[in-house]
Design a protein around this motif. Structure first.
Motif, PDB file in Angstrom:
ATOM      1  N   SER A   1       0.638  -0.694  -0.143  1.00  7.96           N
ATOM      2  CA  SER A   1      -0.185   0.210   0.235  1.00  7.96           C
ATOM      3  C   SER A   1       1.365   1.731   0.015  1.00  7.96           C
ATOM      4  N   ALA A   2       0.320   3.134  -0.264  1.00  5.39           N
ATOM      5  CA  ALA A   2       1.014   3.745  -0.648  1.00  5.39           C
ATOM      6  C   ALA A   2       0.295   4.904  -0.564  1.00  5.39           C
ATOM      7  N   GLY A   3       0.390   5.456   0.195  1.00  8.91           N
ATOM      8  CA  GLY A   3      -0.565   7.019   0.655  1.00  8.91           C
ATOM      9  C   GLY A   3      -2.541   5.989   0.229  1.00  8.91           C
ATOM     10  N   ARG A   4      -2.963   6.423  -0.693  1.00  8.09           N
ATOM     11  CA  ARG A   4      -4.466   6.078  -0.500  1.00  8.09           C
ATOM     12  C   ARG A   4      -4.956   4.456  -0.664  1.00  8.09           C
ATOM     13  N   ASN A   5      -3.269   3.846  -2.265  1.00 10.92           N
ATOM     14  CA  ASN A   5      -3.843   3.182  -2.373  1.00 10.92           C
ATOM     15  C   ASN A   5      -3.351   2.055  -2.021  1.00 10.92           C
ATOM     16  N   PRO A   6      -4.767   0.876  -1.550  1.00  8.76           N
ATOM     17  CA  PRO A   6      -4.221  -0.357  -0.781  1.00  8.76           C
ATOM     18  C   PRO A   6      -2.922  -0.925  -1.803  1.00  8.76           C
ATOM     19  N   ALA A   7      -2.864  -2.240  -0.549  1.00 12.63           N
ATOM     20  CA  ALA A   7      -1.683  -3.177  -1.420  1.00 12.63           C
ATOM     21  C   ALA A   7      -2.184  -3.815  -2.120  1.00 12.63           C
ATOM     22  N   LYS A   8      -2.404  -5.032  -3.763  1.00 12.62           N
ATOM     23  CA  LYS A   8      -2.659  -5.283  -4.060  1.00 12.62           C
ATOM     24  C   LYS A   8      -1.892  -6.829  -4.706  1.00 12.62           C
ATOM     25  N   ILE A   9      -2.341  -7.901  -4.698  1.00 12.84           N
ATOM     26  CA  ILE A   9      -1.239  -9.006  -5.408  1.00 12.84           C
ATOM     27  C   ILE A   9      -1.345  -9.248  -7.285  1.00 12.84           C
ATOM     28  N   GLU A  10      -0.610  -9.170  -7.407  1.00 11.48           N
ATOM     29  CA  GLU A  10      -0.815  -9.488  -9.282  1.00 11.48           C
ATOM     30  C   GLU A  10       0.202 -10.510  -8.926  1.00 11.48           C
ATOM     31  N   PHE A  11      -1.385 -11.793 -10.140  1.00 15.38           N
ATOM     32  CA  PHE A  11      -1.261 -12.909 -10.563  1.00 15.38           C
ATOM     33  C   PHE A  11      -1.133 -12.912 -12.471  1.00 15.38           C
ATOM     34  N   GLN A  12       0.373 -12.877 -12.105  1.00 19.81           N
ATOM     35  CA  GLN A  12       0.518 -12.976 -13.975  1.00 19.81           C
ATOM     36  C   GLN A  12       0.252 -13.715 -14.629  1.00 19.81           C
ATOM     37  N   LEU A  13      -0.810 -14.820 -15.755  1.00 19.47           N
ATOM     38  CA  LEU A  13      -0.772 -15.965 -15.478  1.00 19.47           C
ATOM     39  C   LEU A  13      -0.157 -16.385 -16.953  1.00 19.47           C
ATOM     40  N   GLN A  14      -0.093 -17.890 -16.392  1.00 20.78           N
ATOM     41  CA  GLN A  14       0.415 -18.778 -18.580  1.00 20.78           C
ATOM     42  C   GLN A  14      -0.940 -18.192 -19.589  1.00 20.78           C
ATOM     43  N   PRO A  15       0.404 -17.599 -20.703  1.00 22.19           N
ATOM     44  CA  PRO A  15      -1.015 -16.616 -21.297  1.00 22.19           C
ATOM     45  C   PRO A  15      -1.937 -18.223 -22.283  1.00 22.19           C
ATOM     46  N   GLN A  16      -1.589 -19.230 -22.562  1.00 22.95           N
ATOM     47  CA  GLN A  16      -2.215 -20.257 -23.401  1.00 22.95           C
ATOM     48  C   GLN A  16      -2.593 -20.872 -22.270  1.00 22.95           C
ATOM     49  N   ALA A  17      -2.462 -21.165 -21.133  1.00 27.65           N
ATOM     50  CA  ALA A  17      -3.478 -22.096 -20.010  1.00 27.65           C
ATOM     51  C   ALA A  17      -4.475 -20.786 -20.041  1.00 27.65           C
ATOM     52  N   PHE A  18      -4.598 -19.403 -19.879  1.00 28.04           N
ATOM     53  CA  PHE A  18      -5.699 -18.414 -20.027  1.00 28.04           C
ATOM     54  C   PHE A  18      -6.976 -18.788 -20.894  1.00 28.04           C
ATOM     55  N   VAL A  19      -6.263 -18.979 -21.753  1.00 34.63           N
ATOM     56  CA  VAL A  19      -7.089 -18.409 -23.514  1.00 34.63           C
ATOM     57  C   VAL A  19      -7.746 -20.264 -23.530  1.00 34.63           C
ATOM     58  N   GLU A  20      -6.794 -21.492 -23.488  1.00 30.57           N
ATOM     59  CA  GLU A  20      -7.452 -22.358 -22.631  1.00 30.57           C
ATOM     60  C   GLU A  20      -8.922 -22.361 -22.042  1.00 30.57           C
ATOM     61  N   GLN A  21      -8.230 -21.924 -20.550  1.00 34.05           N
ATOM     62  CA  GLN A  21      -9.561 -22.161 -19.395  1.00 34.05           C
ATOM     63  C   GLN A  21     -10.845 -20.959 -19.863  1.00 34.05           C
ATOM     64  N   LEU A  22     -10.781 -19.992 -20.989  1.00 41.35           N
ATOM     65  CA  LEU A  22     -11.600 -18.802 -21.188  1.00 41.35           C
ATOM     66  C   LEU A  22     -12.487 -20.165 -22.429  1.00 41.35           C
ATOM     67  N   LEU A  23     -12.179 -20.269 -23.742  1.00 40.74           N
ATOM     68  CA  LEU A  23     -12.506 -20.578 -24.728  1.00 40.74           C
ATOM     69  C   LEU A  23     -13.385 -22.237 -24.548  1.00 40.74           C
ATOM     70  N   GLN A  24     -11.909 -22.751 -24.226  1.00 35.78           N
ATOM     71  CA  GLN A  24     -12.792 -24.451 -24.191  1.00 35.78           C
ATOM     72  C   GLN A  24     -13.751 -24.506 -23.620  1.00 35.78           C
ATOM     73  N   THR A  25     -15.357 -25.142 -23.932  1.00 34.11           N
ATOM     74  CA  THR A  25     -16.313 -25.619 -23.994  1.00 34.11           C
ATOM     75  C   THR A  25     -16.410 -25.875 -21.684  1.00 34.11           C
ATOM     76  N   LYS A  26     -15.523 -27.224 -22.672  1.00 27.63           N
ATOM     77  CA  LYS A  26     -15.062 -27.900 -20.914  1.00 27.63           C
ATOM     78  C   LYS A  26     -14.292 -27.924 -19.796  1.00 27.63           C
ATOM     79  N   ALA A  27     -13.984 -26.707 -20.336  1.00 20.95           N
ATOM     80  CA  ALA A  27     -13.186 -25.726 -19.041  1.00 20.95           C
ATOM     81  C   ALA A  27     -13.493 -25.293 -18.343  1.00 20.95           C
ATOM     82  N   ASN A  28     -14.844 -24.731 -18.579  1.00 24.70           N
ATOM     83  CA  ASN A  28     -16.307 -23.733 -17.856  1.00 24.70           C
ATOM     84  C   ASN A  28     -17.284 -25.366 -17.572  1.00 24.70           C
TER      85      ASN A  28
END
Length: 572
Positions: free
Chosen positions: A76-103
């Motif tokens: 955190s810095a001033g009024r901005n709260p702390a945050k955690i960024e998870f940078q995802l594996q792009p191929q896994a991201f697109v598979e989970q998002l677009l593959q019917t069976k993944a949803n």
């Protein structure tokens, strides 16, 4: 995306429900991340004091590399709260998002939590008034959201069928000499006319007003068997009539319940409980009251009959015993705030197993100006019929409307009209009063229900031309989307925001959050359809990847529309 969220949260068992709090950053933040897929968790104020320990845990934690490429901790810095960024594996991201069976995974298992939603709750023997619309459709969306998120959900319609006004109704049937044939031909219309006639007669004659009170007293005491049978019939007619409107609105209930279930005879034990707890106090005029926040609120009338608050207390306590609910939501207008404050505090004071945290009055403002173009309607059926006729006129005048004998024109116009009315109401913040406008509700280009239906039809038409391609047989390819015009990634990230929009809509009890998400999804889809042609694309790989993207867009839009109670059209 559910699988990715769970994979992250499984590594952080000390944080409950973070799964739903993980968000896809805004477009500006994504540009800073080189448009790589990211989920971020902004630490809420509730855990701000634990920030150092939490951030240390995350820094040392090893996350599933199948899904998570890199983790960045931003204190955190001033009024901005702390945050955690998870940078995802792009191929896994697109598979989970677009593959019917993944949803196919459910968001999370909350079946241990039982949510009861009471909504709509009109009076019997009256046509459905426009004043009940907002409770009906807001309550329906909230119940849909809880159910979608895996909660054990009960939808309850609590109909008003008790009180002196119902003595007037019974008297009106007698005064008007209503025959069985008339009643069977048009029950609700006949009952409503009888009530109006008796009400007018009672205003002019104290004797008739007294007869109505006597009739209700006999009904409440259970001494008039013939009238009790009639009452059962009136309730049956009411549900049959209401069901027609509810079907058009995409609304359903698990249980219909009645105020008369909690009449004086049925709730003596509750009244005794209130007396022995010292909550029910006698007044000099014979009434009995409760004191809430310094206000003296009547519960029992001087003649011993119960008031609305007494019946509501009994109903709440009976529901707690029957449902063992985690939360009970009452979707009722702003004007009832004092009533629910008295109800919740009195019930919680008399019942040790009930806390105020379990009870919520979901307030909403009024709709003004909802009438037909002639300024007539107070009944919702008339408004919905008007919407259907306006859509028929618009379709007949439109140059793009093609003659299609396979379409049921009546049904399509009705669905379009209902979509226009519902979305125009649901897109508003619920606590604000809302001025209804036919012109705004029925626009195709603005943020309307017609826009949602139109976008769904466009996507269906496109996919229908490529029936031979099975989305399950197409593997999403991140490299392809990264090389496409920016509209492809914009739509991908918009699709990834669906889960969080549902969660925020539920957390805020605001259907407008989901509605506005769907408008954004339609805009992103429209831009992508323009920049990513499918029919004219000669490269088969590009064509199949784009089809996969638009298939996911249609599926997400369809799911979102159904959560709002809409029936998505394939053609219009």
């Amino acid at each position: 995306m559910i699988r990715i969220r769970r994979a992250i949260c499984d590594q952080l068992p000390q944080l409950k429900k973070v799964c739903n709090a993980l968000e896809v950053p805004a477009k500006k933040q994504q540009l800073q991340n080189a448009r790589r897929p990211t989920l971020e968790w902004i630490l809420p104020t509730a855990v701000a004091q634990q920030e150092p320990e939490l951030l240390d845990v995350v820094r040392t934690q090893k996350f599933n590399e199948t899904f998570v490429e890199k983790v960045q901790v931003v204190p955190s810095a001033g009024r901005n709260p702390a945050k955690i960024e998870f940078q995802l594996q792009p191929q896994a991201f697109v598979e989970q998002l677009l593959q019917t069976k993944a949803n196919l995974l459910k968001p999370f298992d909350s079946t241990a939590e039982h949510i009861v939603v009471e909504y709509s709750s009109p009076n019997i023997a009256k046509p459905f008034h426009v004043g009940h619309l907002r409770s009906t459709i807001i309550g329906n969306v909230l119940a849909n959201l809880y159910q979608h998120l895996g909660y054990h959900t009960t939808r309850l319609n609590y109909l008003g069928d008790w009180g002196t006004q119902f003595g007037l109704l019974a008297l009106g049937v007698q005064l008007e000499n209503v025959s069985d044939k008339e009643m069977q031909a048009s029950p609700i219309e006949t009952l409503y006319k009888s009530y109006v006639a008796a009400n007018k007669a009672a205003e002019e004659s104290p004797e008739i007003a007294q007869r109505a009170r006597d009739l209700f007293t006999a009904l409440e005491a259970g001494t008039d068997e013939a009238m009790a049978k009639q009452w059962q019939l009136y309730r049956k007619y009411t549900i049959e009539d209401l069901s027609k409107v509810y079907n058009r609105l995409g609304v359903h209930f698990d249980t219909y319940e009645w105020e008369s279930q909690y009449s004086q005879q049925q709730i003596q034990n509750v009244l005794e409980k209130l007396r022995s707890a010292g909550l029910l106090q006698p007044e000099l005029d014979g009434r009995e009251i409760v004191v809430v926040d310094g206000r003296r609120i009547p519960v029992i009338k001087s003649d011993g009959s119960t008031l609305y608050l007494a019946r509501d207390i009994a109903a709440l306590l009976e529901r707690l015993s029957r449902f063992q609910f985690s939360r009970l939501l009452y979707v009722v207008d702003n004007g009832q705030a004092d009533h629910f404050n008295a109800l919740f505090k009195t019930a919680a004071a008399v019942e040790d197993h009930l806390s105020l945290d379990q009870l919520q009055h979901v307030k909403f403002g009024r709709i003004h100006g909802m009438s037909t173009r002639q300024g007539k309607a107070i009944f919702l059926k008339d408004v919905l019929d008007e919407a259907r006729e306006i859509m028929r006129e618009k379709r007949n005048l439109s140059a793009t409307t093609r003659e299609n004998h396979s379409l049921n024109d009546e049904s399509v116009c009705d669905i379009l009209g209902v979509s226009a009315v519902l979305v125009n109401v649901l897109k508003q913040r619920r606590q604000r009063d809302h001025e209804f406008s036919w012109q705004q509700a029925l626009q195709v280009n603005g943020d309307t229900g017609i826009k949602l239906q139109y976008t769904h039809c466009r996507l269906h038409s496109l996919l229908d031309n490529f029936k031979e391609l099975d989305p399950d047989n197409i593997k999403p390819n991140w490299q392809h989307f990264a090389q496409e015009p920016a509209d492809a990634l914009d739509l991908l990230y918009e699709l990834a925001r669906f889960d969080q929009s549902i969660w925020h809509s539920k957390e805020q009890l605001e259907p407008c959050v989901l509605v506005n998400y769907l408008f954004g999804l339609c805009n992103a889809t429209s831009r992508a359809l323009k920049r990513l042609p499918v029919k004219k694309e000669s490269c088969r790989q590009k064509q199949s990847q784009r089809l996969l993207l638009f298939h996911a867009a249609k599926k997400t839009l369809q799911q979102g529309m159904q959560l709002l109670g809409l029936r998505p059209l394939d053609q219009m």
